[in-house]
Design a protein around this motif. Structure first.
Motif, PDB file in Angstrom:
ATOM      1  N   UNK A   1       0.840  -1.204   0.000  1.00  0.00           N
ATOM      2  CA  UNK A   1       0.000   0.000   0.000  1.00  0.00           C
ATOM      3  C   UNK A   1       0.876   1.256   0.000  1.00  0.00           C
ATOM      4  N   UNK A   2       0.472   2.259  -0.788  1.00  0.00           N
ATOM      5  CA  UNK A   2       1.344   3.413  -1.043  1.00  0.00           C
ATOM      6  C   UNK A   2       1.311   4.460   0.074  1.00  0.00           C
ATOM      7  N   UNK A   3       0.137   4.697   0.647  1.00  0.00           N
ATOM      8  CA  UNK A   3       0.028   5.724   1.691  1.00  0.00           C
ATOM      9  C   UNK A   3       0.747   5.262   2.950  1.00  0.00           C
ATOM     10  N   UNK A   4       1.460   6.162   3.597  1.00  0.00           N
ATOM     11  CA  UNK A   4       2.272   5.771   4.759  1.00  0.00           C
ATOM     12  C   UNK A   4       1.453   5.122   5.874  1.00  0.00           C
ATOM     13  N   UNK A   5       0.152   5.442   5.957  1.00  0.00           N
ATOM     14  CA  UNK A   5      -0.690   4.837   7.001  1.00  0.00           C
ATOM     15  C   UNK A   5      -1.726   3.856   6.446  1.00  0.00           C
ATOM     16  N   UNK A   6      -1.603   3.483   5.169  1.00  0.00           N
ATOM     17  CA  UNK A   6      -2.642   2.636   4.569  1.00  0.00           C
ATOM     18  C   UNK A   6      -2.650   1.227   5.139  1.00  0.00           C
ATOM     19  N   UNK A   7      -1.478   0.633   5.333  1.00  0.00           N
ATOM     20  CA  UNK A   7      -1.435  -0.768   5.781  1.00  0.00           C
ATOM     21  C   UNK A   7      -2.082  -0.906   7.156  1.00  0.00           C
ATOM     22  N   UNK A   8      -1.760   0.022   8.081  1.00  0.00           N
ATOM     23  CA  UNK A   8      -2.360  -0.087   9.423  1.00  0.00           C
ATOM     24  C   UNK A   8      -3.845   0.251   9.387  1.00  0.00           C
ATOM     25  N   UNK A   9      -4.241   1.199   8.517  1.00  0.00           N
ATOM     26  CA  UNK A   9      -5.660   1.558   8.392  1.00  0.00           C
ATOM     27  C   UNK A   9      -6.481   0.374   7.884  1.00  0.00           C
TER      28      UNK A   9
ATOM     29  N   UNK B 271     -25.742 -10.149   0.799  1.00  0.00           N
ATOM     30  CA  UNK B 271     -26.157  -8.755   0.953  1.00  0.00           C
ATOM     31  C   UNK B 271     -25.091  -7.932   1.674  1.00  0.00           C
ATOM     32  N   UNK B 272     -25.015  -6.662   1.309  1.00  0.00           N
ATOM     33  CA  UNK B 272     -24.106  -5.731   1.989  1.00  0.00           C
ATOM     34  C   UNK B 272     -24.621  -5.489   3.408  1.00  0.00           C
ATOM     35  N   UNK B 273     -23.750  -5.695   4.388  1.00  0.00           N
ATOM     36  CA  UNK B 273     -24.139  -5.580   5.797  1.00  0.00           C
ATOM     37  C   UNK B 273     -23.452  -4.394   6.476  1.00  0.00           C
ATOM     38  N   UNK B 274     -22.308  -3.957   5.939  1.00  0.00           N
ATOM     39  CA  UNK B 274     -21.576  -2.818   6.514  1.00  0.00           C
ATOM     40  C   UNK B 274     -20.640  -2.268   5.446  1.00  0.00           C
ATOM     41  N   UNK B 275     -20.299  -0.984   5.580  1.00  0.00           N
ATOM     42  CA  UNK B 275     -19.580  -0.287   4.511  1.00  0.00           C
ATOM     43  C   UNK B 275     -18.769   0.857   5.109  1.00  0.00           C
ATOM     44  N   UNK B 276     -17.480   0.932   4.759  1.00  0.00           N
ATOM     45  CA  UNK B 276     -16.654   2.085   5.138  1.00  0.00           C
ATOM     46  C   UNK B 276     -15.800   2.483   3.935  1.00  0.00           C
ATOM     47  N   UNK B 277     -15.362   3.745   3.928  1.00  0.00           N
ATOM     48  CA  UNK B 277     -14.490   4.209   2.849  1.00  0.00           C
ATOM     49  C   UNK B 277     -13.373   5.053   3.447  1.00  0.00           C
ATOM     50  N   UNK B 278     -12.208   4.995   2.816  1.00  0.00           N
ATOM     51  CA  UNK B 278     -11.008   5.638   3.357  1.00  0.00           C
ATOM     52  C   UNK B 278     -10.286   6.421   2.269  1.00  0.00           C
ATOM     53  N   UNK B 279      -9.766   7.584   2.658  1.00  0.00           N
ATOM     54  CA  UNK B 279      -9.052   8.439   1.711  1.00  0.00           C
ATOM     55  C   UNK B 279      -7.577   8.022   1.658  1.00  0.00           C
ATOM     56  N   UNK B 280      -7.324   6.861   1.030  1.00  0.00           N
ATOM     57  CA  UNK B 280      -5.956   6.335   0.950  1.00  0.00           C
ATOM     58  C   UNK B 280      -5.099   7.080  -0.078  1.00  0.00           C
ATOM     59  N   UNK B 281      -5.741   7.926  -0.898  1.00  0.00           N
ATOM     60  CA  UNK B 281      -5.008   8.577  -1.999  1.00  0.00           C
ATOM     61  C   UNK B 281      -5.391  10.058  -2.085  1.00  0.00           C
ATOM     62  N   UNK B 282      -5.068  10.876  -1.062  1.00  0.00           N
ATOM     63  CA  UNK B 282      -5.476  12.282  -1.073  1.00  0.00           C
ATOM     64  C   UNK B 282      -4.932  13.032  -2.295  1.00  0.00           C
ATOM     65  N   UNK B 283      -5.690  14.002  -2.743  1.00  0.00           N
ATOM     66  CA  UNK B 283      -5.358  14.848  -3.899  1.00  0.00           C
ATOM     67  C   UNK B 283      -5.428  14.100  -5.228  1.00  0.00           C
TER      68      UNK B 283
END
Length: 413
Positions: A234-242, A388-400
Motif C-alpha cells: 500500500x502506497x500511503x504511509x498509514x494505509x497498511x495499518x488503516x 447482501x451488503x451488511x456494513x460499509x466504510x471508505x477511506x481516503x488512501x489517496x489524497x489529492x
C-alpha cells in the motif's frame, strides 16, 4: 461530428463522475471535463467529440471558481499550465481536502446505487481521513513513486491522460524521504523508469530499470512484513495499518470460525491474512492465495506465526474453481463456516471468482476495493447469488487524487 475538436467552450460544471472528471452540459449534451469541480464555470477545450452521447474536454481557465477550489497542491499539475503540460496523478489537488472526500463519497454512493443496485441509505458513506493528512493538506503521503524517463533518460511524470513525460521540479504528494531521494535532475539513458521508495524501515532507495529485487521490511503496528522492493505494498504511509484495523473491525466475530476454511484472496505478502490472525488468535486457519510467486514466498515467512496459515501461488479464479470442484462434504462444511477476505486489483474480482465463492458459500465476505465501479459490479453479482451488503466504510488512501478505498462486509442471506 469532429468539427468541435480543439474548440474552446464555456461550461457550467454540475456534477462529479468516476475517474476524477467533472460533468457539464452543452446544448443538452454531456461533457466530461478535467481540472474543475461542481459549481464552477470554466473555459474548456474539447479533446474528444467522436461520440454522440458525450464529449470530453479539459479546463483551460476558470471563469467562476468554486468556494472549494484552492491553490493546487502541485504547481506542475495546476490549471496555470497548458493542459498538455500538466503532470498527472494529482487530479483532485485543486480541491479543498474535506471537499475532495465529500466528492469521493458521492462517487462511491453513485456507483453502489446505479451499478450495485443498493438502496441510497445503504450506500451512504463518509470517506474517512488517514492520520496526518489534514495537517499536511493532502500532501506528503506517498511512500512509493515511479518516475518515467524521456528519450534522453531524464525523469519526470506522465502528463495527465497521456504517456508523454513532463519534467517536474518537486513531488509534493511524496513523503519527505521519497521527495528527497528522487533523482529529478539526473539522467538514466536506456532505462524506462526509476522507482523511488521509502519503506517504514531502512531508509529510501531507488530501483533503476529491471535491477534484481532486494528485500525490504515494512512495519505495521508490532508486526513486520518482508517483501521485494518492487513488490506490491500500500502506497500511503498509514494505509497498511488503516486497512488492517478496518478489516479486523469489519469481520463479524459472531460469524467467524477460527477452524473454518478461511481465505485471503489476492493476498500479496500476507498483510490482511495477518490482520485476521492477529484479531482471532494463533488457532486461526487461513489460506492466502496470490498469483505472484515472489509475494507468496514472502507471505509464507510473514505468516509463520500461525500454524494454520498457508500461502499458495495461484491465479485466484483458477484456485477458487478448483476448490469448488474438489471439495469433499467435510470441506464444504468448513467453507460454509468460513470468512473470506478479498482485495482484488482495480478491475475487481469478476464473475468467475464471485460465482466460485458463492458456490463455496462462506458465512461472510470482507471485500477491500480500490475502484468503486468495479466493486459495485461485483456487489450486484454477489447479490444475485444470495449475499447482501451488511456494513460499509471508505477511506481516503489517496489524497489529492480521485482514488478511494472501500471496505464492505457481505453476509449470506
Amino acid at each position: 461530428m469532429g468539427d468541435m475538436l480543439g474548440r474552446e467552450v464555456e461550461l457550467d460544471v454540475t456534477g462529479i463522475a468516476h475517474g476524477g472528471i467533472s460533468v457539464a452540459r452543452l446544448d443538452g449534451r454531456v461533457v466530461f471535463v478535467s481540472d474543475t469541480l461542481p459549481g464552477e464555470t470554466v473555459r474548456a477545450r474539447v479533446t474528444d467529440d467522436r461520440k454522440k452521447s458525450f464529449w470530453r474536454a479539459e479546463t483551460v481557465s476558470v471563469v467562476e471558481a468554486s468556494p472549494h477550489r484552492r491553490e493546487h497542491v502541485w504547481s506542475a499539475a495546476s490549471v496555470d499550465r497548458s493542459p498538455e503540460d500538466r503532470a498527472g496523478g494529482a487530479e483532485f489537488g485543486h480541491i479543498e481536502l474535506a471537499h475532495q472526500r465529500e466528492l469521493k463519497s458521492q462517487v462511491v454512493r453513485d456507483a453502489l446505487t446505479r451499478t450495485g443496485g443498493l438502496d441510497p441509505d445503504q450506500a451512504t458513506v463518509r470517506v474517512e481521513a488517514l492520520p496526518g493528512d489534514d495537517e499536511r493538506g493532502g500532501a506528503g503521503w506517498r511512500t512509493r513513486v515511479r518516475l518515467h524517463l524521456d528519450a534522453e533518460g531524464r525523469p519526470g511524470q506522465y502528463a495527465a491522460r497521456s504517456h508523454r513525460v513532463v519534467h517536474v521540479a518537486d513531488l509534493p504528494l511524496a513523503t519527505p524521504e521519497v521527495a528527497e531521494a528522487a533523482p529529478l535532475g539526473e539522467a538514466f539513458p536506456g532505462e524506462e523508469h526509476v522507482d523511488v521508495l521509502a519503506p517504514s524501515t531502512g531508509g529510501a532507495r531507488l530501483i533503476i530499470g529491471k535491477q534484481a529485487p532486494s528485500t525490504v521490511t515494512e512495519q505495521v503496528g508490532e508486526r513486520t512484513f518482508q517483501l521485494d522492493d518492487g513488490g506490491f505494498w500500500q502506497v500511503h504511509r498509514h494505509a497498511a495499518e488503516t486497512l488492517t484495523s478496518a478489516v479486523q473491525q469489519m469481520i463479524d466475530p459472531a460469524r467467524f470460525e477460527p477452524g473454518a476454511a478461511n481465505l485471503d484472496l489476492y493476498g500479496g505478502v500476507g498483510l490482511l491474512a495477518a490482520a485476521v490472525g492477529d484479531a482471532f488468535g494463533s488457532r486461526v486457519r487461513i489460506t492466502s492465495v496470490e498469483s505472484d510467486e515472489r509475494a507468496t514466498e514472502h507471505a509464507s515467512e510473514n505468516l509463520a506465526d500461525w500454524l494454520g496459515a498457508s500461502a499458495v501461488t495461484a491465479r485466484v479464479d483458477r484456485w477458487v474453481r478448483q476448490a469448488v470442484a474438489q471439495a469433499t462434504s467435510a470441506e464444504r462444511d468448513r467453507s460454509r463456516a468460513a470468512t473470506v477476505v478479498l482485495d482484488p486489483p482495480r478491475s475487481g474480482a469478476g464473475r468467475p471468482v464471485v460465482d466460485g465463492l458463492a458456490d463455496l458459500a462462506p458465512a461472510q465476505v470482507v471485500y477491500v476495493a480500490c475502484d468503486p465501479v468495479a466493486l459495485a459490479r461485483d456487489l450486484a453479482l454477489f447479490r444475485d447469488r444470495g449475499y447482501d451488503v451488511d456494513a460499509l466504510r471508505a477511506f481516503d488512501l489517496f489524497p489529492s487524487t480521485h482514488h478511494v478505498e472501500t471496505v464492505v462486509r457481505l453476509i449470506r442471506r
